[in-house]
Write an enzyme that holds these catalytic residues in place. Structure first.
Site, short mmCIF file in Angstrom:
data_model
loop_
_atom_site.label_atom_id
_atom_site.label_comp_id
_atom_site.label_asym_id
_atom_site.label_seq_id
_atom_site.Cartn_x
_atom_site.Cartn_y
_atom_site.Cartn_z
N ASP A 87 0.86 -1.19 0.00
CA ASP A 87 0.00 0.00 0.00
C ASP A 87 0.90 1.24 0.00
O ASP A 87 2.11 1.15 0.21
CB ASP A 87 -0.92 0.00 1.23
CG ASP A 87 -1.93 1.15 1.22
OD1 ASP A 87 -2.35 1.58 0.14
OD2 ASP A 87 -2.30 1.63 2.31
N CYS A 97 -4.53 -1.72 -1.94
CA CYS A 97 -4.72 -0.31 -2.24
C CYS A 97 -5.58 -0.21 -3.49
O CYS A 97 -5.23 -0.76 -4.54
CB CYS A 97 -3.35 0.33 -2.50
SG CYS A 97 -3.44 2.03 -3.09
N CYS A 112 -11.08 2.75 -0.21
CA CYS A 112 -9.68 3.07 0.06
C CYS A 112 -9.35 2.36 1.35
O CYS A 112 -10.12 2.45 2.32
CB CYS A 112 -9.48 4.57 0.21
SG CYS A 112 -7.87 5.05 0.88
N HIS A 122 -7.37 2.85 3.62
CA HIS A 122 -7.14 3.69 4.82
C HIS A 122 -8.43 3.93 5.62
O HIS A 122 -8.39 4.19 6.81
CB HIS A 122 -6.61 5.06 4.41
CG HIS A 122 -5.15 5.10 4.13
ND1 HIS A 122 -4.57 4.44 3.08
CD2 HIS A 122 -4.14 5.75 4.78
CE1 HIS A 122 -3.27 4.69 3.08
NE2 HIS A 122 -2.98 5.48 4.09
N1 DGL Z 1 -4.91 3.16 0.62
C1 DGL Z 1 -4.99 3.57 -0.74
C2 DGL Z 1 -6.24 3.06 -1.41
O1 DGL Z 1 -6.80 2.05 -1.02
C3 DGL Z 1 -4.76 5.01 -1.13
C4 DGL Z 1 -4.18 6.01 -0.20
C5 DGL Z 1 -3.49 7.12 -0.96
O2 DGL Z 1 -2.33 6.92 -1.31
O3 DGL Z 1 -4.11 8.15 -1.19
O4 DGL Z 1 -6.69 3.61 -2.38
#
Ligand code: DGL
Length: 264
Positions: free
Chosen positions: A10, A74, A189, A191
């Site tokens: 990620d 990600c 996402c 996160h």
């Molecule tokens: N965690 C990533 C996703 O699932 C993106 C985070 C980022 O780099 O903005 O898209």
């Protein structure tokens, strides 16, 4: 006892939401968690540059770790580079993380579904194709958030986050149309599940927040053969910057990950 690892990738701490589920399903497995923090955030990268960067990183990572399987934990990366990675490294299986639009379309009762993602994921042809193939009968609102991945990074480091800054990012997900309301928000996402409690308490009305982490871990498990002997060493975390700050180091050790350098 040696064991070829499962590599999770990620741009930040988001992939830990997938690692968490993968460990529950496969406690005997060895994991390497790779963070391209030098490239964070991925949401605002141009598509060609990001593709080139990630394929280049994997050339090194695959040579060094010989992973049995890679999980691109990600959405922003998966919706862009999955195909390129599979072509460039045909001997390595890849599992991607793409917006859970199909399950959302199957579950919604109001027909109003929102997809909360980075601006990159929202722009992808891949995401549009998912909607066309699986959710044509729904009203899908795509919400590309500039700031949420960064807010999640701050939150997980222990910094204060203001309810208003979170609310401003999620508010566009809530749609009312002729007595119908959004009933599912796809967390597209990795996160964002770290902020799920904030989302729940700030939401103007209750919705299902769909987190695909468990489904991704199950998919990875289905592609792996049982291990001969359990991995009993600490797992590894690699940062492309080689310079995670103290709070992130603490977080990694809390996840049972020992830092290893990225050789450039
Ligand atoms: N965690 C990533 C996703 O699932 C993106 C985070 C980022 O780099 O903005 O898209």
């Amino acid at each position: 006892m040696s064991q070829r690892p499962v590599l999770l990738f990620d741009s930040g701490i988001g992939g830990l939401t997938v690692l968490r589920e993968a460990r529950v399903l496969m406690p005997e497995r060895r994991f390497v968690y790779v963070v391209d923090d030098a490239g964070f955030p991925y949401g605002s990268w141009g598509e060609d540059e990001l593709t080139e960067r990630i394929v280049g990183l994997f050339a090194k990572l695959i040579a060094r770790y010989e992973p049995e399987l890679c999980v691109i934990a990600c959405n922003t990366a998966s919706t862009l580079v999955l195909e390129h990675l599979r072509k460039a490294f045909a001997a390595t299986p890849f599992v991607g993380t793409v917006p859970a639009i199909k399950p959302a379309a199957e579950r919604t009762r109001s027909g109003l579904v929102s997809v909360l993602a980075t601006p990159g994921t929202v722009k992808r042809a891949y995401t549009r194709d998912l909607i066309q193939s699986f959710a044509a009968q729904c009203h899908v609102r795509l919400v590309g958030s500039e700031n949420l991945a960064g807010i999640a990074e701050r939150y997980i480091r222990g910094d204060t986050i203001e309810p208003d800054e979170v609310l401003a990012e999620i508010a566009p997900c809530f749609v009312e149309q002729e007595a119908h309301k959004t009933d599912i928000v796809v967390l597209a996402c990795t996160h964002y599940p770290f902020l799920a409690n904030q989302f729940r308490s700030l939401a103007p009305w209750p919705v299902d927040w769909l987190d695909p982490a468990e489904a991704i871990a199950k998919r990875a498990q289905s592609l792996l053969a049982p291990v001969q002997a359990a991995w009993e060493e600490p797992d590894t975390a690699v940062f492309t910057s080689n310079e995670p700050d103290f709070a992130v180091k603490r977080l990694m050790s809390g996840f049972g990950l020992a830092l290893a350098p990225m050789h450039h």
